[in-house]
Design an enzyme around this catalytic site. Structure first.
Site, PDB file in Angstrom:
ATOM      1  N   ASP A  67      39.657  32.727  46.949  1.00 36.34           N
ATOM      2  CA  ASP A  67      38.804  32.430  45.909  1.00 36.34           C
ATOM      3  C   ASP A  67      38.731  33.531  45.059  1.00 36.34           C
ATOM      4  OD1 ASP A  67      37.202  33.360  47.224  1.00 36.34           O
ATOM      5  OD2 ASP A  67      35.868  31.580  47.282  1.00 36.34           O
ATOM      6  N   ASN A 136      25.554  25.258  51.110  1.00 33.21           N
ATOM      7  CA  ASN A 136      25.575  23.687  50.974  1.00 33.21           C
ATOM      8  C   ASN A 136      26.903  23.280  51.683  1.00 33.21           C
ATOM      9  OD1 ASN A 136      27.446  24.891  49.392  1.00 33.21           O
ATOM     10  ND2 ASN A 136      26.756  24.087  47.410  1.00 33.21           N
ATOM     11  N   HIS A 138      29.806  24.782  51.513  1.00 31.88           N
ATOM     12  CA  HIS A 138      31.191  25.086  51.031  1.00 31.88           C
ATOM     13  C   HIS A 138      32.078  25.977  51.522  1.00 31.88           C
ATOM     14  CE1 HIS A 138      29.154  28.459  48.336  1.00 31.88           C
ATOM     15  NE2 HIS A 138      30.130  29.034  49.044  1.00 31.88           N
ATOM     16  N   GLU A 143      32.902  23.193  46.465  1.00 30.42           N
ATOM     17  CA  GLU A 143      31.715  22.672  46.593  1.00 30.42           C
ATOM     18  C   GLU A 143      31.549  21.283  46.915  1.00 30.42           C
ATOM     19  OE1 GLU A 143      29.248  24.879  46.203  1.00 30.42           O
ATOM     20  OE2 GLU A 143      29.275  25.937  44.423  1.00 30.42           O
TER      21      GLU A 143
HETATM   22  C1  GLP Z   1      30.912  32.719  48.518  1.00 26.55           C
HETATM   23  C2  GLP Z   1      32.419  32.766  48.945  1.00 26.55           C
HETATM   24  C3  GLP Z   1      32.464  31.928  50.223  1.00 26.55           C
HETATM   25  C4  GLP Z   1      31.643  32.477  51.316  1.00 26.55           C
HETATM   26  C5  GLP Z   1      30.221  32.218  50.677  1.00 26.55           C
HETATM   27  C6  GLP Z   1      29.067  32.637  51.726  1.00 26.55           C
HETATM   28  O1  GLP Z   1      30.555  31.364  47.969  1.00 26.55           O
HETATM   29  N1  GLP Z   1      33.164  31.895  47.948  1.00 26.55           N
HETATM   30  O2  GLP Z   1      33.877  32.218  50.676  1.00 26.55           O
HETATM   31  O3  GLP Z   1      31.799  31.914  52.439  1.00 26.55           O
HETATM   32  O4  GLP Z   1      29.970  33.059  49.692  1.00 26.55           O
HETATM   33  O5  GLP Z   1      28.867  33.980  51.567  1.00 26.55           O
HETATM   34  P1  GLP Z   1      27.998  34.749  52.664  1.00 26.55           P
HETATM   35  O6  GLP Z   1      28.918  35.079  53.853  1.00 26.55           O
HETATM   36  O7  GLP Z   1      27.524  36.051  51.976  1.00 26.55           O
HETATM   37  O8  GLP Z   1      26.824  33.905  53.074  1.00 26.55           O
END
Ligand code: GLP
Length: 247
Positions: A67, A136, A138, A143
């Site tokens: 993304d 959440n 995702h 989402e």
């Molecule tokens: C963002 C990214 C996801 C990632 C998520 C969790 O939303 N788009 O790919 O998995 O954050 O982030 P973290 O690893 O910092 O908890």
């Protein structure tokens, strides 16, 4: 699903790096699906360490990222292109043209998504797709929704995600509200998926994703239907819910 438990974040990162190394040794021109967020940073550090030690060669590897924020320049230090360059690509012998990330600066949403979908088709399904987990549920930036997305799409980020990501920005106003993300359907095409989850605060959503019903309201729950998923977590994230599954 296989579950590997690491004692701590460092061990989790080493386990994931081992799985990637194994794939790269088997298939030097493999396709790696990569993720951003704080969770995979340790894995990338471990891959860089192994590259520096002469144990890994990325010269034939291709990567596709999940993304990118809409509206952020690749030079912006919060863009996912910048993140990947800083945390991995600039430190290994990968050809930059072999690294693929949605174009956050393309304002025509349909074109941005169509272009990335064509890119994914051209590169081919990832041999390994790394995933982190949003609070959440995702994955990528898919989402909670009423249905699972299929192809690359433009999403309105939820308050929960905007708030969670605000820690990386100077102010709340600077956090992008939209992102381009590989669809759930595209993620599910990966041959192997490695979900990395650490920390107690992800424990409940992780449990819901694997032990609850498969529902687009918990996007990661779709992984129950993938034939080759490896969950790598620390004790806090797995927190007893996965004791019987740990390999
Ligand atoms: C963002 C990214 C996801 C990632 C998520 C969790 O939303 N788009 O790919 O998995 O954050 O982030 P973290 O690893 O910092 O908890």
């Amino acid at each position: 699903m296989k579950v590997y438990q690491g004692e701590d974040y460092e061990e989790v990162s080493r386990i994931v790096a081992d799985l990637i190394e194994e794939e790269m040794k088997k298939k030097p021109d493999c396709v790696l699906g990569l993720a951003t967020g704080s969770t995979p940073i340790g894995t990338y550090e471990e891959l860089i360490r192994r590259y520096d030690a002469g144990e890994l060669d990325f010269s034939q590897v291709q990567t596709v990222n999940l993304d990118e924020y809409c509206g952020l320049d690749p030079e912006n230090d919060q863009s996912y292109r910048y993140f990947m360059n800083q945390h991995l690509f600039c430190h290994i012998n990968i050809a930059m043209e072999n690294t693929h990330i949605p174009d956050g600066l393309e304002t025509d949403e349909e074109k941005a998504c169509g272009d990335y979908e064509r890119c994914l088709d051209l590169v081919g399904a990832p041999d390994i797709q790394i995933l982190g987990l949003g609070l959440n549920g995702h994955i990528g930036f898919n989402e909670p929704a009423n249905q699972f997305s299929q192809e690359t799409n433009c999403v309105d980020l939820t308050e929960s995600t905007i708030t969670a990501n605000a820690r990386f920005f100077a102010s709340m106003d600077e956090v992008p509200k939209k992102a381009y993300t590989m669809g759930i359907g595209s993620i599910m095409k990966a041959k192997k998926i490695i979900l990395i989850v650490t920390g107690e605060k992800k424990s409940d959503i992780l449990n819901a994703a694997f032990h609850g019903e498969v529902t687009p309201h918990v996007p990661a729950s779709i992984l129950q239907q993938h034939p080759d998923v490896i969950l790598v977590g620390d004790k806090e994230a797995l927190a007893g819910h996965f004791r019987k599954d740990v390999a």
